[in-house]
Design an enzyme around this catalytic site. Structure first.
Site, PDB file in Angstrom:
ATOM      1  N   ASP A 102      -8.122   5.257  -4.705  1.00  0.00           N
ATOM      2  CA  ASP A 102      -7.349   6.467  -5.026  1.00  0.00           C
ATOM      3  C   ASP A 102      -8.214   7.687  -4.720  1.00  0.00           C
ATOM      4  O   ASP A 102      -9.396   7.570  -4.397  1.00  0.00           O
ATOM      5  CB  ASP A 102      -6.881   6.431  -6.499  1.00  0.00           C
ATOM      6  N   ASN A 121     -12.839   2.458  -6.012  1.00  0.00           N
ATOM      7  CA  ASN A 121     -11.434   2.877  -6.073  1.00  0.00           C
ATOM      8  C   ASN A 121     -10.989   3.475  -4.749  1.00  0.00           C
ATOM      9  O   ASN A 121     -11.729   4.215  -4.097  1.00  0.00           O
ATOM     10  CB  ASN A 121     -11.234   3.897  -7.190  1.00  0.00           C
ATOM     11  N   CYS A 171      -6.036   2.973  13.237  1.00  0.00           N
ATOM     12  CA  CYS A 171      -5.415   2.290  14.373  1.00  0.00           C
ATOM     13  C   CYS A 171      -6.331   1.141  14.791  1.00  0.00           C
ATOM     14  O   CYS A 171      -7.504   1.363  15.111  1.00  0.00           O
ATOM     15  CB  CYS A 171      -5.232   3.279  15.532  1.00  0.00           C
ATOM     16  N   ARG A 187       1.485   2.037  -3.554  1.00  0.00           N
ATOM     17  CA  ARG A 187       0.286   2.548  -4.236  1.00  0.00           C
ATOM     18  C   ARG A 187      -0.034   3.968  -3.745  1.00  0.00           C
ATOM     19  O   ARG A 187      -0.475   4.809  -4.515  1.00  0.00           O
ATOM     20  CB  ARG A 187      -0.886   1.586  -4.013  1.00  0.00           C
ATOM     21  N   THR A 213     -15.537  -1.051 -14.419  1.00  0.00           N
ATOM     22  CA  THR A 213     -15.393  -2.122 -13.425  1.00  0.00           C
ATOM     23  C   THR A 213     -15.691  -3.470 -14.068  1.00  0.00           C
ATOM     24  O   THR A 213     -16.603  -3.577 -14.893  1.00  0.00           O
ATOM     25  CB  THR A 213     -16.262  -1.882 -12.163  1.00  0.00           C
ATOM     26  N   SER A 214     -14.925  -4.474 -13.666  1.00  0.00           N
ATOM     27  CA  SER A 214     -15.086  -5.801 -14.273  1.00  0.00           C
ATOM     28  C   SER A 214     -16.315  -6.523 -13.736  1.00  0.00           C
ATOM     29  O   SER A 214     -16.706  -7.552 -14.263  1.00  0.00           O
ATOM     30  CB  SER A 214     -13.839  -6.655 -14.004  1.00  0.00           C
ATOM     31  N   TYR A 272       0.825  -1.218   0.000  1.00  0.00           N
ATOM     32  CA  TYR A 272       0.000   0.000   0.000  1.00  0.00           C
ATOM     33  C   TYR A 272       0.859   1.268   0.000  1.00  0.00           C
ATOM     34  O   TYR A 272       0.427   2.303  -0.524  1.00  0.00           O
ATOM     35  CB  TYR A 272      -1.008  -0.028   1.156  1.00  0.00           C
ATOM     36  N   HIS A 327     -14.620   0.843  -0.783  1.00  0.00           N
ATOM     37  CA  HIS A 327     -13.485  -0.028  -0.441  1.00  0.00           C
ATOM     38  C   HIS A 327     -12.385   0.697   0.334  1.00  0.00           C
ATOM     39  O   HIS A 327     -11.287   0.172   0.472  1.00  0.00           O
ATOM     40  CB  HIS A 327     -12.900  -0.668  -1.702  1.00  0.00           C
ATOM     41  N   ALA A 346     -12.423   5.289 -21.151  1.00  0.00           N
ATOM     42  CA  ALA A 346     -13.239   6.141 -20.272  1.00  0.00           C
ATOM     43  C   ALA A 346     -13.074   7.628 -20.575  1.00  0.00           C
ATOM     44  O   ALA A 346     -14.049   8.384 -20.501  1.00  0.00           O
ATOM     45  CB  ALA A 346     -12.876   5.858 -18.812  1.00  0.00           C
TER      46      ALA A 346
HETATM   47  P1  OAD Z   1     -10.806  -4.613 -12.382  1.00  0.00           P
HETATM   48  O1  OAD Z   1      -9.341  -4.507 -12.580  1.00  0.00           O
HETATM   49  O2  OAD Z   1     -11.353  -5.921 -11.951  1.00  0.00           O
HETATM   50  O3  OAD Z   1     -11.548  -4.200 -13.727  1.00  0.00           O
HETATM   51  C1  OAD Z   1     -11.166  -3.046 -14.429  1.00  0.00           C
HETATM   52  C2  OAD Z   1     -12.176  -2.797 -15.529  1.00  0.00           C
HETATM   53  O4  OAD Z   1     -11.824  -1.568 -16.140  1.00  0.00           O
HETATM   54  C3  OAD Z   1     -12.215  -3.858 -16.616  1.00  0.00           C
HETATM   55  O5  OAD Z   1     -13.576  -4.218 -16.848  1.00  0.00           O
HETATM   56  C4  OAD Z   1     -11.604  -3.153 -17.831  1.00  0.00           C
HETATM   57  O6  OAD Z   1     -12.221  -3.553 -19.041  1.00  0.00           O
HETATM   58  C5  OAD Z   1     -11.932  -1.707 -17.552  1.00  0.00           C
HETATM   59  N1  OAD Z   1     -10.979  -0.748 -18.142  1.00  0.00           N
HETATM   60  C6  OAD Z   1      -9.624  -0.836 -18.234  1.00  0.00           C
HETATM   61  N2  OAD Z   1      -9.110   0.251 -18.814  1.00  0.00           N
HETATM   62  C7  OAD Z   1     -10.159   1.067 -19.107  1.00  0.00           C
HETATM   63  C8  OAD Z   1     -10.289   2.336 -19.744  1.00  0.00           C
HETATM   64  N3  OAD Z   1      -9.226   3.001 -20.171  1.00  0.00           N
HETATM   65  N4  OAD Z   1     -11.528   2.851 -19.894  1.00  0.00           N
HETATM   66  C9  OAD Z   1     -12.630   2.177 -19.459  1.00  0.00           C
HETATM   67  N5  OAD Z   1     -12.579   0.985 -18.855  1.00  0.00           N
HETATM   68  C10 OAD Z   1     -11.364   0.419 -18.677  1.00  0.00           C
HETATM   69  O7  OAD Z   1     -11.189  -3.433 -11.364  1.00  0.00           O
HETATM   70  P2  OAD Z   1     -12.492  -3.275 -10.443  1.00  0.00           P
HETATM   71  O8  OAD Z   1     -13.698  -3.792 -11.127  1.00  0.00           O
HETATM   72  O9  OAD Z   1     -12.500  -1.874  -9.974  1.00  0.00           O
HETATM   73  O10 OAD Z   1     -10.966  -4.491  -4.345  1.00  0.00           O
HETATM   74  O11 OAD Z   1     -12.125  -4.225  -9.246  1.00  0.00           O
HETATM   75  C11 OAD Z   1     -13.014  -4.300  -8.162  1.00  0.00           C
HETATM   76  C12 OAD Z   1     -12.256  -4.549  -6.887  1.00  0.00           C
HETATM   77  O12 OAD Z   1     -11.408  -5.689  -7.074  1.00  0.00           O
HETATM   78  C13 OAD Z   1     -11.303  -3.458  -6.479  1.00  0.00           C
HETATM   79  O13 OAD Z   1     -11.936  -2.415  -5.789  1.00  0.00           O
HETATM   80  C14 OAD Z   1     -10.331  -4.176  -5.606  1.00  0.00           C
HETATM   81  C15 OAD Z   1     -10.122  -5.402  -6.465  1.00  0.00           C
HETATM   82  O14 OAD Z   1      -9.727  -6.542  -5.814  1.00  0.00           O
HETATM   83  C16 OAD Z   1     -10.214  -4.638  -3.244  1.00  0.00           C
HETATM   84  O15 OAD Z   1      -9.008  -4.469  -3.227  1.00  0.00           O
HETATM   85  C17 OAD Z   1     -11.007  -5.023  -2.040  1.00  0.00           C
END
Ligand code: OAD
Length: 251
Positions: free
Chosen positions: A109, A107, A132, A71, A192-193, A68, A124, A235
């Site tokens: 960030d 996110n 703490c 990041r 988001t995936s 972390y 998240h 995006a």
């Molecule tokens: P993922 O990495 O699973 O998915 C990212 C998504 O963004 C995918 O569907 C890509 O197609 C899309 N993507 C990539 N580049 C892009 C762009 N330039 N424009 C538009 N879309 C784009 O990320 P999350 O779905 O956010 O949790 O993951 C969910 C959670 O899984 C996170 O919050 C984190 C992770 O484990 C924890 O750490 C608890």
């Protein structure tokens, strides 16, 4: 004209700012010949069980802090992109018109806030905060964190952890998210995936409530079939275009 919009964002919205997503193929993502994100696929590089679970932190807190810290340091090198800025603009314009807007993000960030978004629910957690575990005090930091740090509230040493929701923990703001959705007339999921619950389940919930939904993503997500509409591309292109369309009465 819509009255209440709920937007859910994921790592894809920050990809073009230079932050890696979690699940893409290692390498870069290109649309045509244009690189639209530096995609490392964090969970291809790290074992999430080691760095993003309470058990991992117990087993090796130094490794988790290192993960972390890296990041958190990245936040100082990146800036909000056109998609973050368009959502901040959308919020302002909707509120000016008496409409409602809630931005839910997975996110950790701080790019939505730095773009000017105000009503942001970081379900998240936040990279720039730590907690703490002894007294539950949460405080901001942009510095590296270690096992030698003490809590500014209870002064105990060694109990500081990232203010991140790890796998197996309950995300923040679930009641607020439910409330925002119960009043929504459009749900939009961006970058988001759709593989981590409960966030991934929101589209199913709005579908049951007959609320229209829109997916904006580079490619169709695992949940694409559940959305009423889908628009695919980077995006920084498709989010500003969609925001403009909201005010053209397309939705
Ligand atoms: P993922 O990495 O699973 O998915 C990212 C998504 O963004 C995918 O569907 C890509 O197609 C899309 N993507 C990539 N580049 C892009 C762009 N330039 N424009 C538009 N879309 C784009 O990320 P999350 O779905 O956010 O949790 O993951 C969910 C959670 O899984 C996170 O919050 C984190 C992770 O484990 C924890 O750490 C608890």
């Amino acid at each position: 004209m819509v009255k209440n919009i709920v937007v859910l964002t994921g790592a894809g919205i920050s990809a073009e700012s230079g932050l890696s997503t979690f699940r893409d193929e290692t390498g870069k993502i290109e649309v045509g010949k244009t690189e639209v994100g530096k995609i490392g696929g964090i969970w291809a590089e790290y074992d999430y069980r080691e760095v993003a679970t309470p058990e991992g932190f117990l087993a090796n807190p130094a490794l988790v802090h290192e993960f972390y810290n890296k990041r958190r340091a990245m936040l100082l090198e990146v800036a909000p992109n056109a998609a973050h800025i368009a959502l901040a603009d959308l919020e302002k314009r909707l509120l000016d018109q008496g409409a409602g807007f809630t931005l839910v993000t997975q996110n950790v960030d701080d790019l939505h806030a730095r773009a000017g978004s105000i009503n942001v629910l970081q379900m998240h957690g936040q990279l720039n905060k730590v907690k703490c575990v002894r007294c539950e005090h949460i405080f901001e930091t942009c510095n590296d964190v270690s096992l030698n740090d003490s809590c500014p509230e209870c002064f105990e040493v060694g109990g500081i952890r990232p203010h991140i929701v790890w796998f197996g923990e309950i995300p923040h703001y679930l009641d607020d998210i439910d409330e925002a959705l119960s009043d929504a007339d459009l749900f939009v999921s961006i970058g988001t995936s759709g593989s981590v619950y409960p966030a991934a389940g929101l589209v199913g919930a709005v579908r049951q409530m007959n609320i229209p939904s829109l997916e904006l993503n580079l490619v169709a997500s695992e949940n694409a079939a559940l959305f009423t509409h889908g628009v695919y591309g980077p995006a920084t292109v498709i989010v500003p275009e969609w925001v403009e369309s909201v005010f053209e009465d397309n939705y």
